[in-house]
Write a protein that holds these residues in place. Structure first.
Motif, PDB file in Angstrom:
ATOM      1  N   GLU A  57       0.809  -1.217   0.000  1.00  0.00           N
ATOM      2  CA  GLU A  57       0.000   0.000   0.000  1.00  0.00           C
ATOM      3  C   GLU A  57       0.842   1.267   0.000  1.00  0.00           C
ATOM      4  N   TYR A  58       2.131   1.133   0.329  1.00  0.00           N
ATOM      5  CA  TYR A  58       3.040   2.284   0.303  1.00  0.00           C
ATOM      6  C   TYR A  58       3.994   2.229  -0.895  1.00  0.00           C
ATOM      7  N   GLY A  59       3.745   1.307  -1.815  1.00  0.00           N
ATOM      8  CA  GLY A  59       4.536   1.243  -3.042  1.00  0.00           C
ATOM      9  C   GLY A  59       5.622   0.201  -3.059  1.00  0.00           C
ATOM     10  N   GLY A  60       5.805  -0.528  -1.956  1.00  0.00           N
ATOM     11  CA  GLY A  60       6.825  -1.556  -1.900  1.00  0.00           C
ATOM     12  C   GLY A  60       6.311  -2.903  -2.372  1.00  0.00           C
ATOM     13  N   PHE A 110       8.766   8.319   4.912  1.00  0.00           N
ATOM     14  CA  PHE A 110       9.881   7.392   5.095  1.00  0.00           C
ATOM     15  C   PHE A 110       9.908   6.358   3.973  1.00  0.00           C
ATOM     16  N   ALA A 111       8.754   5.757   3.671  1.00  0.00           N
ATOM     17  CA  ALA A 111       8.686   4.735   2.633  1.00  0.00           C
ATOM     18  C   ALA A 111       9.105   5.294   1.278  1.00  0.00           C
ATOM     19  N   LYS A 112       8.727   6.506   0.988  1.00  0.00           N
ATOM     20  CA  LYS A 112       9.104   7.152  -0.270  1.00  0.00           C
ATOM     21  C   LYS A 112      10.630   7.258  -0.362  1.00  0.00           C
ATOM     22  N   ASP A 113      11.265   7.622   0.742  1.00  0.00           N
ATOM     23  CA  ASP A 113      12.729   7.716   0.753  1.00  0.00           C
ATOM     24  C   ASP A 113      13.380   6.341   0.564  1.00  0.00           C
TER      25      ASP A 113
END
Length: 384
Positions: A57-60, A110-113
């Protein structure tokens, strides 16, 4: 090629194995120098390894616990220090995202980084005076609330990944209250320093130095949550620890078997692998590897398939896996050294490094005595 581009676990494991194979020849160099393996982390970053544990859900990729442990074990077979170090980032990233432990906007940033920059995270909780946070000591690190945020001061020991961390989750007592909070500290902030104190003879290349915080100013939202030291629910992600030590044990097993099947002293015909006493030790190593692998991955599967109620009841089992696998890893390395003999103590032989490294597992959480007490309580409850 990046791991996040691949469709199956087998494909990802194959690419990771190819990448981590480069770590083997470097391991001795970093161990002898006690320096940090920046090259290894650059290569893991190149294949986007640190992003695998970010939930979908956060792109991972949101990999399962089972797959994460397989990957951690693979890395450890080439370099235990690198595996244990990156394992903290992988586990914390996975656990935090799946449990929504942080404010959503904070975790999204954080997840984006992580996805775009390969950013790394670890907790900093242990202190010289309080020891392991699993024992429940109140942190001497203190956060004082100010008008627009917090000022935090203190020192944390055993901060694995210290030379390369971008984010650190720091436990601190909140000034003027009986509360303890977890605060998000960014490495680039003024007053954040790393003091190179790591002088352990085990896991020498983990960069587990002291983190020193001198009047570090944080924003209001950097208080991630309130915590109770020592009060931990079941946490499947901590199985990255036994996975690491199982990988080291398998490396020792392979080295000993390669030696036994190629060493032929003039006093015998064939190789020493044909001697009954040597075959006995090889069989004992394999038995322990099979027991450890079965225990570790069956519990990982149970965690992946379990609902919240099932997972909450698994604390004793998770601790038992860590205790069992780490202690069997010690036995496997010892057997490997007995097969190789005095040569295993040579500085050129990796077995002496494996021997030192697996002993570090005794001091990773949860501690054996706490696990045994937990199992006793679980058993009494079950039978009364």
């Amino acid at each position: 090629m990046k791991l996040t581009d691949l469709k199956t676990m087998d494909e990802r494991l194959d690419l990771l194995d190819q990448t981590a194979a480069n770590f083997l020849d470097r391991a001795r160099k970093y161990d002898e120098a006690g320096s940090f393996p920046f090259e290894n982390f650059a290569e893991l970053k190149k294949i986007n390894y640190s992003a695998l544990a970010v939930p979908k859900e956060y792109g991972g990729l949101g990999i399962s616990l089972y797959e994460m442990l397989k990957m951690q074990e693979t890395i450890a077979q080439y370099d235990g220090s690198t595996a244990l170090s990156i394992g903290w980032h992988m586990g914390i990233t996975k656990h935090t995202g799946e449990t929504n432990a942080w404010d959503r906007a904070t975790y999204e940033a954080f997840a984006k980084d992580v996805l775009e920059k390969g950013t790394l995270l670890n907790n900093a909780a242990t202190e010289p005076a309080t020891g392991s946070p699993t024992r429940g000591g109140r942190p001497e690190t203190v956060a004082k609330e100010i008008e627009n945020g917090w000022i935090i001061n203190g020192r944390k020991s055993f901060t694995t990944l210290a030379p390369i961390l971008d984010y650190i989750s720091v436990s601190a007592s909140i000034d003027g209250t009986d509360k303890v909070g977890s605060f998000l500290v960014r490495r680039e902030l003024e007053g954040v320093e790393v003091e190179e104190t790591w002088d352990s003879i085990a896991m020498k290349a983990t960069g587990s130095h002291d983190l020193v915080l001198n009047d570090v100013k944080l924003n209001k939202q950097d208080l991630l949550m309130y915590i109770t030291p020592g009060d931990k629910a079941a946490q499947g992600w901590l199985l990255h620890i036994p996975a690491c030590y199982l990988g080291i044990a398998k490396a020792a097993q392979k080295y000993a078997i390669d030696f036994a099947t190629s060493y032929s002293p003039s006093s015998i015909k064939g190789t020493i692998s044909e001697i009954p006493a040597v075959r006995q030790k090889i069989g004992e190593m394999e038995l322990r590897v099979l027991e450890s692998s079965t225990f570790l991955y069956s519990i990982a599967k149970k965690w992946d398939k379990g609902d919240e109620e099932t997972r909450n009841a698994m604390k004793a089992e998770l601790g038992a896996v860590k205790l069992s696998v780490v202690n069997k890893a010690l036995e496997i390395v010892d057997l490997a050294m007995r097969i190789v003999g005095a040569r295993s103590l040579s500085a050129k032989c990796p077995l002496q490094r494996y021997y030192r490294d697996v002993r570090a597992g005794l001091h990773n959480p949860p501690m054996d005595d706490m696990t045994i007490m937990g199992l006793a309580g679980s058993s009494i409850q079950k039978h009364t």
